[in-house]
Design a protein around this motif. Structure first.
Motif, PDB file in Angstrom:
ATOM      1  N   LEU A   1       0.815  -1.209   0.000  1.00  0.00           N
ATOM      2  CA  LEU A   1       0.000   0.000   0.000  1.00  0.00           C
ATOM      3  C   LEU A   1       0.854   1.266   0.000  1.00  0.00           C
ATOM      4  N   VAL A   2       2.053   1.200   0.544  1.00  0.00           N
ATOM      5  CA  VAL A   2       2.973   2.335   0.429  1.00  0.00           C
ATOM      6  C   VAL A   2       3.301   2.583  -1.040  1.00  0.00           C
ATOM      7  N   GLN A   3       3.593   1.517  -1.771  1.00  0.00           N
ATOM      8  CA  GLN A   3       3.887   1.672  -3.196  1.00  0.00           C
ATOM      9  C   GLN A   3       2.674   2.212  -3.943  1.00  0.00           C
ATOM     10  N   GLU A   4       1.490   1.702  -3.605  1.00  0.00           N
ATOM     11  CA  GLU A   4       0.267   2.192  -4.224  1.00  0.00           C
ATOM     12  C   GLU A   4       0.046   3.668  -3.898  1.00  0.00           C
ATOM     13  N   THR A   5       0.319   4.046  -2.651  1.00  0.00           N
ATOM     14  CA  THR A   5       0.168   5.450  -2.244  1.00  0.00           C
ATOM     15  C   THR A   5       1.090   6.352  -3.052  1.00  0.00           C
ATOM     16  N   PHE A   6       2.342   5.961  -3.193  1.00  0.00           N
ATOM     17  CA  PHE A   6       3.293   6.814  -3.907  1.00  0.00           C
ATOM     18  C   PHE A   6       2.968   6.885  -5.397  1.00  0.00           C
ATOM     19  N   LEU A   7       2.471   5.797  -5.946  1.00  0.00           N
ATOM     20  CA  LEU A   7       2.067   5.825  -7.354  1.00  0.00           C
ATOM     21  C   LEU A   7       0.881   6.776  -7.540  1.00  0.00           C
ATOM     22  N   ARG A   8      -0.105   6.682  -6.650  1.00  0.00           N
ATOM     23  CA  ARG A   8      -1.246   7.602  -6.725  1.00  0.00           C
ATOM     24  C   ARG A   8      -0.792   9.042  -6.514  1.00  0.00           C
ATOM     25  N   ALA A   9       0.129   9.232  -5.584  1.00  0.00           N
ATOM     26  CA  ALA A   9       0.618  10.587  -5.314  1.00  0.00           C
ATOM     27  C   ALA A   9       1.323  11.164  -6.539  1.00  0.00           C
ATOM     28  N   TRP A  10       2.091  10.339  -7.217  1.00  0.00           N
ATOM     29  CA  TRP A  10       2.772  10.820  -8.425  1.00  0.00           C
ATOM     30  C   TRP A  10       1.759  11.248  -9.478  1.00  0.00           C
ATOM     31  N   ARG A  11       0.750  10.446  -9.666  1.00  0.00           N
ATOM     32  CA  ARG A  11      -0.266  10.785 -10.669  1.00  0.00           C
ATOM     33  C   ARG A  11      -1.070  12.012 -10.260  1.00  0.00           C
ATOM     34  N   ALA A  12      -1.177  12.236  -8.943  1.00  0.00           N
ATOM     35  CA  ALA A  12      -1.972  13.358  -8.442  1.00  0.00           C
ATOM     36  C   ALA A  12      -1.102  14.495  -7.930  1.00  0.00           C
ATOM     37  N   ARG A  13       0.139  14.577  -8.378  1.00  0.00           N
ATOM     38  CA  ARG A  13       1.097  15.479  -7.748  1.00  0.00           C
ATOM     39  C   ARG A  13       0.772  16.952  -7.961  1.00  0.00           C
TER      40      ARG A  13
ATOM     41  N   TYR B   1      -1.018  11.283   3.742  1.00  0.00           N
ATOM     42  CA  TYR B   1      -1.921  10.516   4.606  1.00  0.00           C
ATOM     43  C   TYR B   1      -3.297  10.366   3.962  1.00  0.00           C
ATOM     44  N   ARG B   2      -3.756  11.407   3.303  1.00  0.00           N
ATOM     45  CA  ARG B   2      -5.057  11.348   2.643  1.00  0.00           C
ATOM     46  C   ARG B   2      -5.058  10.288   1.544  1.00  0.00           C
ATOM     47  N   ILE B   3      -4.017  10.299   0.727  1.00  0.00           N
ATOM     48  CA  ILE B   3      -3.945   9.324  -0.361  1.00  0.00           C
ATOM     49  C   ILE B   3      -3.781   7.913   0.191  1.00  0.00           C
ATOM     50  N   ALA B   4      -2.931   7.760   1.215  1.00  0.00           N
ATOM     51  CA  ALA B   4      -2.721   6.435   1.812  1.00  0.00           C
ATOM     52  C   ALA B   4      -4.003   5.905   2.432  1.00  0.00           C
ATOM     53  N   THR B   5      -4.760   6.776   3.104  1.00  0.00           N
ATOM     54  CA  THR B   5      -6.021   6.327   3.720  1.00  0.00           C
ATOM     55  C   THR B   5      -6.992   5.836   2.669  1.00  0.00           C
ATOM     56  N   ASN B   6      -7.102   6.556   1.562  1.00  0.00           N
ATOM     57  CA  ASN B   6      -7.993   6.110   0.500  1.00  0.00           C
ATOM     58  C   ASN B   6      -7.522   4.808  -0.138  1.00  0.00           C
ATOM     59  N   ALA B   7      -6.195   4.630  -0.275  1.00  0.00           N
ATOM     60  CA  ALA B   7      -5.682   3.362  -0.783  1.00  0.00           C
ATOM     61  C   ALA B   7      -6.041   2.220   0.156  1.00  0.00           C
ATOM     62  N   CYS B   8      -5.947   2.463   1.464  1.00  0.00           N
ATOM     63  CA  CYS B   8      -6.298   1.430   2.445  1.00  0.00           C
ATOM     64  C   CYS B   8      -7.794   1.125   2.410  1.00  0.00           C
ATOM     65  N   LEU B   9      -8.622   2.159   2.288  1.00  0.00           N
ATOM     66  CA  LEU B   9     -10.069   1.930   2.233  1.00  0.00           C
ATOM     67  C   LEU B   9     -10.445   1.136   0.977  1.00  0.00           C
ATOM     68  N   ASP B  10      -9.806   1.450  -0.144  1.00  0.00           N
ATOM     69  CA  ASP B  10     -10.052   0.667  -1.367  1.00  0.00           C
ATOM     70  C   ASP B  10      -9.635  -0.781  -1.157  1.00  0.00           C
ATOM     71  N   PHE B  11      -8.498  -0.980  -0.480  1.00  0.00           N
ATOM     72  CA  PHE B  11      -8.026  -2.341  -0.198  1.00  0.00           C
ATOM     73  C   PHE B  11      -9.024  -3.082   0.689  1.00  0.00           C
ATOM     74  N   GLN B  12      -9.547  -2.407   1.701  1.00  0.00           N
ATOM     75  CA  GLN B  12     -10.519  -3.046   2.589  1.00  0.00           C
ATOM     76  C   GLN B  12     -11.781  -3.454   1.833  1.00  0.00           C
ATOM     77  N   ARG B  13     -12.213  -2.622   0.906  1.00  0.00           N
ATOM     78  CA  ARG B  13     -13.408  -2.975   0.119  1.00  0.00           C
ATOM     79  C   ARG B  13     -13.145  -4.192  -0.749  1.00  0.00           C
ATOM     80  N   ARG B  14     -11.924  -4.310  -1.258  1.00  0.00           N
ATOM     81  CA  ARG B  14     -11.606  -5.458  -2.119  1.00  0.00           C
ATOM     82  C   ARG B  14     -11.522  -6.757  -1.325  1.00  0.00           C
ATOM     83  N   THR B  15     -10.975  -6.680  -0.126  1.00  0.00           N
ATOM     84  CA  THR B  15     -10.724  -7.917   0.625  1.00  0.00           C
ATOM     85  C   THR B  15     -11.869  -8.303   1.548  1.00  0.00           C
ATOM     86  N   ALA B  16     -12.541  -7.299   2.130  1.00  0.00           N
ATOM     87  CA  ALA B  16     -13.673  -7.548   3.046  1.00  0.00           C
ATOM     88  C   ALA B  16     -13.307  -8.572   4.120  1.00  0.00           C
ATOM     89  N   ARG B  17     -12.133  -8.424   4.729  1.00  0.00           N
ATOM     90  CA  ARG B  17     -11.693  -9.364   5.760  1.00  0.00           C
ATOM     91  C   ARG B  17     -12.348  -9.051   7.090  1.00  0.00           C
TER      92      ARG B  17
END
Length: 439
Positions: free
Chosen positions: A155-167, A181-197
Motif C-alpha cells: 500500500l505504500v507503493q500504491e500510495t506513492f504511485l497515486r501521489a505521483w499521478r496526483a502530484r 496521509y489522505r492518499i494512503a487512507t484512500n488506498a487502504c479503504l479501497d483495499f478493505q473494500r476489495r478484501t472484506a476481511r
C-alpha cells in the motif's frame, strides 16, 4: 588502525581510561542521535543524502573491525534509501511518458491537468526524495489500517504511485504529510473494500486440548512490525502498533477504523480527518462515537493488561531465560517462565492455547529428544516487534548442521514478569527484522 575522532562531528573522542570492550565512535549522545537520524533517513533532500553517502564512504576505515562494521552499516542504510528514491523516480518516469490528461481516483480529488504542462511540477527525482522522507510514517499508517506488514508495504507503493499521478494537488512541502496521509487512507479503504476481511474466533481442533479459556479472535492476516522501522517518534509510535490494539482495530468497519486511526492515534484535527476521508466533521465525530466504545470492547478491561511500556531490565532478563530454556531443551525452566493463564496464538495457523498446562502439553513432545515428534535443537536471536520484546527462533533438525529460521515469538509479560501471551509468527519476515534466515 585506530580512530580518535567522532564519526558525526569530527571532534575528539573521550579518553577510554582503561575501559574494555567495543570502542565508541561518537563523542556524545547528541552525536549518536544525529548519526541515528542520518542512518534512518531524516527529512533531508536528495542532495543532502548524496553528501551523506559520500561522507560515509570517505570516512570508512579498515580497522578496527568494530568501527568498520559500524561505518559500513550506516553507509548501507543510506545507500538503501538512495536506491529506493532512484527506484521511485524511475517508476514515476515510466508511468508519466504520455502527455495526456490525468484524472485521479475520487478519493484523491485532483482536477484533470496535462501532466507535462503543469506549472511548478515536481520532477521524478524531487518527488521521490519527498515521498521517501515520509515512507516510515506512511507505512506505519497503512500497517495500523491493515494489521499486515506485507499489505502495508504494497500500500505504500500504491500510495506513492497515486501521489505521483496526483502530484499537481500538492501545494507545498508543509502540506505533504497530510496530503500523503489522505492518499494512503484512500488506498487502504479501497483495499478493505476489495478484501472484506473480518476477524473470526479460533475453533477447537479434533484431539487437541486448547485449555480452559475462551477461543481468542483469529486474525489470519496479522503480522509483526519491526520496531526499527517505526517513525522516529518511536515512544509515541510504540503504543499505536501494539498487537492487542492492532487486533482490536481489525474488528472495526473500515471507515470507523480510518477515523479513529487518523484522529486518535495520529492526532490529526477533526477538519484534517474529514478532509482525508472526503467527508464532513460531523460525520467524523459520528464515526468516532461508534468506533471508540467498539474498540474498548475488544481490548482488555485494564490498560496495563495490554499496553506495552518500554521493556524493563527484568523483562529483558526473562527473555534471555526464555531463549536459554528452549536452547537447553529445559522443559522445567520453560514452565517456570509462563503465567498460569498464558495464551499462545500462531497466525495464520489454526493452533491456539489458553493456560499453562495446555501449552506445556503441546510443547513437551517437540522439546523431548526421545519423542518421535522432537523438532530439533534451538537457537534464538533477540529482537523487538510492535513495541514488545521478541525472539527469532532457529531450529537445527535432527541429522542436519544448519539452524534455519522457524518462528518469531512476540512476548507480552504480566506484572509479575512472567510470559502472559505469546504470538508466534512464521519466519518469512525475518529479513525485515534484520535477522538472517540461517545460522
Amino acid at each position: 588502525m585506530g580512530v580518535d575522532t567522532c564519526a558525526a562531528c569530527g571532534g575528539p573522542l573521550p579518553a577510554r581510561a582503561g575501559r574494555r570492550g567495543r570502542s565508541s565512535v561518537y563523542c556524545s549522545a547528541a552525536c549518536r542521535q544525529k548519526a541515528y537520524r542520518e542512518r534512518r533517513g531524516g527529512d533531508g533532500g536528495l542532495e543532502e543524502l548524496l553528501d551523506t553517502v559520500g561522507r560515509q564512504a570517505r570516512d570508512l576505515v579498515p580497522r578496527p573491525a568494530s568501527v568498520l562494521y559500524t561505518g559500513v552499516t550506516e553507509l548501507s542504510a543510506s545507500v538503501a534509501r538512495l536506491r529506493r528514491i532512484a527506484r521511485i523516480a524511475h517508476e514515476a518516469a515510466t508511468v508519466s511518458v504520455t502527455p495526456v490528461a490525468v484524472t485521479e481516483t475520487e478519493g484523491d480529488r485532483v482536477t484533470p491537468v496535462a501532466v507535462t504542462e503543469a506549472a511548478g511540477l515536481l520532477d521524478e527525482t524531487a518527488f521521490a526524495a519527498l515521498t521517501e522522507s515520509h515512507r516510515r510514517e506512511i507505512r506505519a499508517h497503512c500497517y495500523r489500517m491493515t494489521g499486515s506488514y506485507d499489505d502495508a508495504e504494497d500500500l505504500v507503493q500504491e500510495t506513492f504511485l497515486r501521489a505521483w499521478r496526483a502530484r499537481t494537488g500538492y501545494q507545498g512541502r508543509a502540506s505533504a504529510r497530510t496530503w500523503l496521509y489522505r492518499i494512503a487512507t484512500n488506498a487502504c479503504l479501497d483495499f478493505q473494500r476489495r478484501t472484506a476481511r473480518r476477524p473470526q474466533a479460533y475453533e477447537p481442533l479434533p484431539g487437541m486440548d486448547h485449555g480452559p479459556g475462551e477461543p481468542p479472535a483469529r486474525i489470519t492476516w496479522l503480522q509483526p512490525y519491526p520496531d526499527d522501522e517505526l517513525p522516529e517518534s518511536a515512544a509515541e509510535s510504540r503504543e499505536t502498533v501494539e498487537l492487542v490494539l492492532l487486533a482490536a482495530l481489525q474488528h472495526l468497519p473500515a471507515r470507523q477504523r480510518a477515523a479513529l486511526v487518523l484522529r486518535d492515534l495520529l492526532g490529526l484535527t477533526a477538519a484534517e480527518t474529514a478532509q482525508a476521508l472526503d467527508t464532513s466533521v460531523a460525520s467524523v465525530n459520528s464515526a468516532l462515537q461508534r468506533a471508540r466504545p467498539a474498540l474498548r470492547e475488544c481490548l482488555p478491561a485494564s490498560r496495563t493488561d495490554w499496553t506495552a511500556d518500554p521493556p524493563t531490565d527484568d523483562q529483558r532478563a526473562a527473555l534471555q531465560r526464555y531463549m536459554a530454556a528452549a536452547e537447553r531443551l529445559d522443559f522445567d525452566a520453560m514452565a517456570e517462565l509462563l503465567a498460569a493463564d498464558v495464551t499462545l496464538t500462531m497466525p495464520p495457523n489454526p493452533f491456539w492455547f489458553t493456560g499453562r498446562e495446555a501449552l506445556l502439553a503441546f510443547l513437551r513432545p517437540s522439546l523431548d529428544p526421545a519423542s518421535p515428534m522432537f523438532l530439533g535443537h534451538w537457537r534464538h536471536l533477540p529482537t523487538h516487534a510492535n513495541g514488545q520484546l521478541a525472539a527469532g527462533g532457529y531450529v537445527r533438525r535432527p541429522g542436519t548442521n544448519v539452524y534455519r529460521a522457524q518462528v518469531l515469538d512476540v512476548l507480552h509479560f504480566d506484572a509479575a514478569g512472567r510470559v502472559a501471551e505469546i504470538t508466534s509468527f512464521e519466519p518469512h519476515l525475518f529479513e525485515a527484522f534484520g535477522l538472517p534466515l540461517r545460522l
